[in-house]
Motif scaffolding. Structure first.
Motif, short mmCIF file in Angstrom:
data_model
loop_
_atom_site.label_atom_id
_atom_site.label_comp_id
_atom_site.label_asym_id
_atom_site.label_seq_id
_atom_site.Cartn_x
_atom_site.Cartn_y
_atom_site.Cartn_z
N GLU A 1 -2.42 38.60 44.07
CA GLU A 1 -1.12 39.28 44.23
C GLU A 1 -1.41 40.66 44.80
N ASP A 2 -0.79 40.98 45.95
CA ASP A 2 -1.08 42.27 46.58
C ASP A 2 -0.31 43.42 45.97
N MET B 1 3.40 35.83 50.10
CA MET B 1 3.34 36.89 51.11
C MET B 1 2.19 37.83 50.78
CA CA Z 1 3.19 39.85 48.14
#
Ligand code: CA
Length: 233
Positions: free
Chosen positions: A9-10, A55
């Motif tokens: 998870e960014d 994403m």
């Molecule tokens: Ca993300």
């Protein structure tokens, strides 16, 4: 032994919340900011479960999922996809490479914990049940993930394989549509039940089930499907 979970998870806030939540349930956590780092780590040690955001900077979560499911070492590791939009949910559930579950952001910590527990339980049950099933000329090897019909290989996608396995394990029992959707697509699967019919249709095609001289999967109208593994029309 504590179950090891990889988180990719960014967004730092979300990553920390997931990490703290799961650590409070005594899971051993390794967190990554990118799919590349997560995949790299799987070459050194394998987790029991992976949480994967879609994403991400660099490689996206869907590509990472496909890579995980295409490699022998990692293909049986359950993956929970983290989605932010309903369009992503469609993408995940439409995938044949097979995310085991998905969680839509924002999600509650209890929902997260419940989903993780369910995914781990399902994967344990699968590991215990590894076996070779032979019915009506069809042989399904759960360890090798291969299917043959009269000795000839039948190429199945992951979802088709899971579907056939579940049906064969429950030979002669009617499996309700909801059960099949729950087991194969995740317990809160909200997509179209047409997905199941489509998979049954392609599976029948690949098995040479023409509904007349060859019959393996019987439709039980209004209920679900039953594996008969014989030629009973
Ligand atoms: Ca993300």
């Amino acid at each position: 032994m504590a179950k090891r979970i990889f988180i990719t998870e960014d967004e730092e806030d979300i990553r920390e919340v997931i990490k703290c939540t799961l650590e409070s349930f005594s899971y051993e956590i390794q967190a990554f900011e990118s799919a590349e780092e997560c995949l790299e780590e799987t070459k050194k040690n394998l987790p029991d479960l992976i949480l994967m955001d879609i994403m991400l900077p660099g490689m996206d979560g869907i590509t990472a999922l496909e890579k995980l499911k295409s490699q022998k070492e990692t293909q049986s590791i359950p993956v929970i996809m983290l989605t932010a939009k309903s369009s992503e949910v469609d993408k995940v559930t439409g995938l044949d490479s097979g995310a085991d579950y998905y969680l839509t952001k924002p999600f509650g910590v209890l929902e997260l914990a419940a989903r993780v527990r369910a995914a781990l339980r399902k994967s344990e049950a699968y590991q215990k049940k590894s076996e070779v099933l032979t019915l009506g000329g069809i042989t399904l090897d759960a360890d090798k993930r291969t299917v043959t019909k009269n000795g000839e290989p039948v190429e199945l996608t992951l979802k088709e394989f899971e579907l056939l396995r579940l049906l064969m394990e429950n030979k002669d029992r009617v499996l309700p549509r909801e059960t099949l959707l729950d087991e194969i697509w995740g317990y809160d699967y909200v997509g179209e039940t047409r997905t199941l019919d489509m998979h049954v249709r392609t599976l029948r095609g690949k098995l040479g089930d023409n509904g007349e001289t060859q019959r393996y999967i019987k439709t039980v109208r209004g209920v679900g499907y039953r594996f008969i593994g014989a030629s009973e029309a």
